[in-house]
Structure formats: C-alpha cells, structure tokens
Design a protein around this motif. Sequence first.
Motif, short mmCIF file in Angstrom:
data_model
loop_
_atom_site.label_atom_id
_atom_site.label_comp_id
_atom_site.label_asym_id
_atom_site.label_seq_id
_atom_site.Cartn_x
_atom_site.Cartn_y
_atom_site.Cartn_z
N TYR A 158 -0.64 4.41 7.78
CA TYR A 158 0.71 4.79 8.20
C TYR A 158 1.78 4.19 7.30
CZ TYR A 158 -2.09 5.81 12.30
OH TYR A 158 -3.06 6.28 13.14
N ARG A 159 1.38 3.56 6.23
CA ARG A 159 2.32 2.83 5.38
C ARG A 159 3.35 3.73 4.71
NH1 ARG A 159 1.53 -0.35 0.21
NH2 ARG A 159 3.67 -0.78 -0.45
N GLY A 160 2.93 4.93 4.31
CA GLY A 160 3.83 5.83 3.59
C GLY A 160 4.34 5.17 2.33
N ASN A 161 5.64 5.28 2.06
CA ASN A 161 6.24 4.65 0.89
C ASN A 161 7.02 3.39 1.26
OD1 ASN A 161 5.30 6.48 -1.08
ND2 ASN A 161 6.91 7.93 -0.49
N SER A 162 6.60 2.74 2.31
CA SER A 162 7.29 1.54 2.74
C SER A 162 7.13 0.41 1.73
CB SER A 162 6.73 1.05 4.08
OG SER A 162 6.81 2.04 5.06
N ILE A 163 8.15 -0.44 1.70
CA ILE A 163 8.06 -1.70 0.96
C ILE A 163 7.32 -2.69 1.85
CG2 ILE A 163 9.41 -3.60 -0.01
CD1 ILE A 163 11.72 -1.47 -0.35
N VAL A 164 6.30 -3.34 1.32
CA VAL A 164 5.48 -4.24 2.13
C VAL A 164 5.52 -5.66 1.58
CG1 VAL A 164 3.14 -4.79 2.92
CG2 VAL A 164 3.93 -2.41 2.91
N LEU A 165 5.94 -6.58 2.44
CA LEU A 165 5.87 -8.01 2.12
C LEU A 165 4.64 -8.56 2.83
CD1 LEU A 165 9.47 -7.84 2.96
CD2 LEU A 165 8.96 -9.31 1.04
N SER A 166 3.64 -8.88 2.05
CA SER A 166 2.32 -9.15 2.65
C SER A 166 2.14 -10.59 3.11
CB SER A 166 1.22 -8.77 1.67
OG SER A 166 1.45 -9.36 0.41
N GLY A 167 3.00 -11.49 2.71
CA GLY A 167 2.98 -12.86 3.21
C GLY A 167 1.63 -13.53 3.08
N ARG A 168 1.26 -14.24 4.15
CA ARG A 168 -0.01 -14.99 4.12
C ARG A 168 -1.22 -14.07 4.19
NH1 ARG A 168 1.32 -20.35 3.17
NH2 ARG A 168 3.31 -20.79 4.13
N GLY A 169 -0.98 -12.78 4.43
CA GLY A 169 -2.09 -11.83 4.42
C GLY A 169 -2.28 -11.17 3.08
N GLY A 170 -1.58 -11.66 2.08
CA GLY A 170 -1.56 -11.00 0.77
C GLY A 170 -2.92 -10.78 0.16
N ARG A 171 -3.82 -11.73 0.34
CA ARG A 171 -5.15 -11.60 -0.28
C ARG A 171 -5.86 -10.36 0.25
NH1 ARG A 171 -10.03 -14.10 1.50
NH2 ARG A 171 -8.82 -15.26 3.05
N HIS A 172 -5.75 -10.14 1.54
CA HIS A 172 -6.41 -8.97 2.12
C HIS A 172 -5.65 -7.68 1.80
CE1 HIS A 172 -9.33 -11.34 4.17
NE2 HIS A 172 -8.44 -11.98 4.91
N TRP A 173 -4.33 -7.75 1.86
CA TRP A 173 -3.54 -6.54 1.63
C TRP A 173 -3.75 -6.03 0.20
CZ3 TRP A 173 -1.73 -2.50 3.63
CH2 TRP A 173 -0.74 -1.75 3.01
N GLN A 174 -3.92 -6.96 -0.73
CA GLN A 174 -4.13 -6.56 -2.13
C GLN A 174 -5.35 -5.67 -2.28
OE1 GLN A 174 -3.38 -9.29 -5.74
NE2 GLN A 174 -5.58 -9.47 -5.42
N SER A 175 -6.36 -5.89 -1.45
CA SER A 175 -7.59 -5.09 -1.57
C SER A 175 -7.46 -3.74 -0.86
CB SER A 175 -8.76 -5.88 -0.98
OG SER A 175 -8.64 -6.00 0.43
N VAL A 176 -6.39 -3.57 -0.12
CA VAL A 176 -6.21 -2.33 0.66
C VAL A 176 -5.11 -1.45 0.10
CG1 VAL A 176 -5.50 -1.46 2.93
CG2 VAL A 176 -7.03 -3.44 2.79
N SER A 177 -4.04 -2.05 -0.38
CA SER A 177 -2.85 -1.31 -0.79
C SER A 177 -3.14 -0.34 -1.93
CB SER A 177 -1.75 -2.28 -1.22
OG SER A 177 -0.65 -1.55 -1.72
N GLU A 178 -2.52 0.82 -1.81
CA GLU A 178 -2.65 1.83 -2.87
C GLU A 178 -1.35 1.98 -3.65
OE1 GLU A 178 -3.60 4.48 0.22
OE2 GLU A 178 -5.71 4.64 -0.30
N GLN A 179 -0.35 1.17 -3.30
CA GLN A 179 0.94 1.22 -4.02
C GLN A 179 1.41 -0.20 -4.34
OE1 GLN A 179 3.77 4.46 -3.18
NE2 GLN A 179 2.91 4.42 -1.12
#
Lengths: 170, 195
Positions: free
Chosen positions: B14-35
Amino acid sequence: MSTQKAELSPDLIINEFKKQGVTHIVWLPDSETNFLYLLMEQEPSLTLVPVSREGHAFSTAAGLSTGGAKPVILIQNTGLMESGDSLRGWCMGMNIPVVLMIGYRGYTRHGRNADTAATYTEPFLNAFNVKYYLVESNDDADRISWAFEDAEKIQNPVAVLIGDEFHGFN
Amino acid sequence: MIDTLEMFKIFNKYRGNSIVLSGRGGRHWQSVSEQPDLDIALGDPAMGGHSSFALGLALSRPNEKVIQFDSEGDVLMGLGALPTIADKMPNNFYHFMLDNGVYGTTGGQPVPNAENIAYDMIARGSGYPNTYAFDNIEDFASSIEEILALEGPVFIALKIIPEVTNVPIGQRVKWQTRTRDQIISDFKNRIGVNN
C-alpha cells in the motif's frame, strides 16, 4: 539633553526573512518576543511551527530543509544550550543551511553581566564551531543578511545573537 | 507481537509513492522497498528528534504522503513533539511507532514503564485525531489500507518482537548500502529539490 537609544525593529527582522525567502519559523517563544510573534503571525509568507522544547526546532528545521523549504530557528540562548545534541546531529551532521535567531538573554554591552545564560552563550557556539553575528540595533541589519549568506555558503547553521538590550528581546 | 519484516511486506503493498522514513526498522525495510530513492534511512542523527524531522518533511511536501516508522524510545525522548504535530495537523503524515519495549541497540534494557504505556492514548491526548494500536499482524494487515486512506496525522503503535543488538558499535555488521549524504542526495534528486 536627551539620549538616543539604539533599537532593533521587529519589522526589520520580518523584512529580512521575506527578502531571504524564509518559509517557516520554527520557534519557542518567551515573553520578550511576543511583539515579534504578532508580526510573524500576520505575515502570510511565513508559517510558524511552535515547538515545546528547543531541541525539536533543529530536527524540524532539518526536515523542512530536506523537503525544500527554508526554515529559520528562533529560540532563546537558554534553549540553544539545551539543544546541543540536536544542533550537532540534525543540523550540523545533516548539513542544514539554517539561520538560528537567538535571543541573547542576559546580554549587556554597557552593564555588568549577571546572567549565566549570557556567560555561556558564546563559549557554547564556539565549542560547536558555529559562526555567529551579534545584532544589537537596526544599524546591524547587514549582519542578518550575512548570516543567511554564510549558512548557504557553508551548508551549516549560522547564528544571529539578538543582543538588543534596549527594545525588548531581553 | 508483530514481526517487523512481515509488517513491512504487508505495508509495502500500500506504499504507493509515499516518502518513507524507516527509522529503526531500516534494515528490514531496505530488503522490501522497491523505491529506495523515496526512502530516508537516517540512522540516528540525534535521538528524540525523528518525529520532528518527519513533521518538517511533511510540512514541506504537502502533496506527498510522509510515512514514518518511529520507535518508542525515540518517542519517549521527544514526547513534546506530539502536540506540535497535532497543532500543525499535516494531513499527509502517518506516524507509525515500532514498540519493542526495550532499547534494542544497547543490549535490550527496558524503556521506562515499558509494559504499561498506552502510546496511542498519549498521541490521542496530544491531539492526533486518529490513533491505533496493534499487537498482532492479522489486525494490522486488515486495517492498513483503511489507515492510509485517512487524512493525517494518524498515529499507529505497533508491538513488535524485540531484536536486540549486544555487541560494541564498532563490531556491528553494517546493513546500509548508502551513506546518509547519498540517501538525502538521491531523495532530493527524486523530488526535485536543489537546496
């Protein structure tokens, strides 16, 4: 014989903000800055962002700048000293070209300093290697412009110490 | 308790073109994000200021959704930011908070009163019009689409499984593939900011 007192006009500061393209004032008020608040509130080109602790001003300004806005931070020297780590991490560490307008509580050119807030203000800025200008009256207006120019040039915070002991900042 | 990686996989739909600040979850988000050029993984410039940074970003980008994954330790250190966010009422801001109950990067010591804080109530009391709290992935999954359709600011507290790091900083494996300066530069290029 009357004595001519030097003054720092709030209109001058607002006009400087407009000239520099400032979009947001991130600030924490104190009773002495209320007259500036009224003018800022009436200026349609400025959005006020009130914080409840000065350290938040630095992170808020960093976010604004990263998104393309041009913030100014307006706080008192007491809050600046509280904000050391936020200044370091959010503005210096992220290369944010923001001008810090600092009410110089306790400053006196002609009297005897009786306020430790004033005692430690300039040593604090020197410890962080933050360049600063002292502004006491309308005659110092150019120094505010220089602060904006310097901040852009070095892509880091530059402070303006408002040392108006006559008008009402302190 | 919610697994952070699983939560991010669901959110990403559901992320769409949102700006995402991944914070302390950054390690995991990096493996998921497509933008990645819309991701801002800052590390920790100074604790206590992440939600204020996100507020500033949301105010400066009013036409884009700004989605922050904050942490409970950071929120506690900067609780005064919540009334400011509610005061400015950015309708594009979605404030998720990952709550593992501990200071995960310093060995897992509990945050003050970890088991008894209702962060969603604190946010609501600060003036956020919409707040949520989830402690399981199923409820989160069934609600996320509805949450992101609301006008912000929205606060969403997530009880997550602690992932504790207990080795000296210098010995930790770096997961970041870009420096902070590169991340900001990539982001500004993507959104067209030249300051």
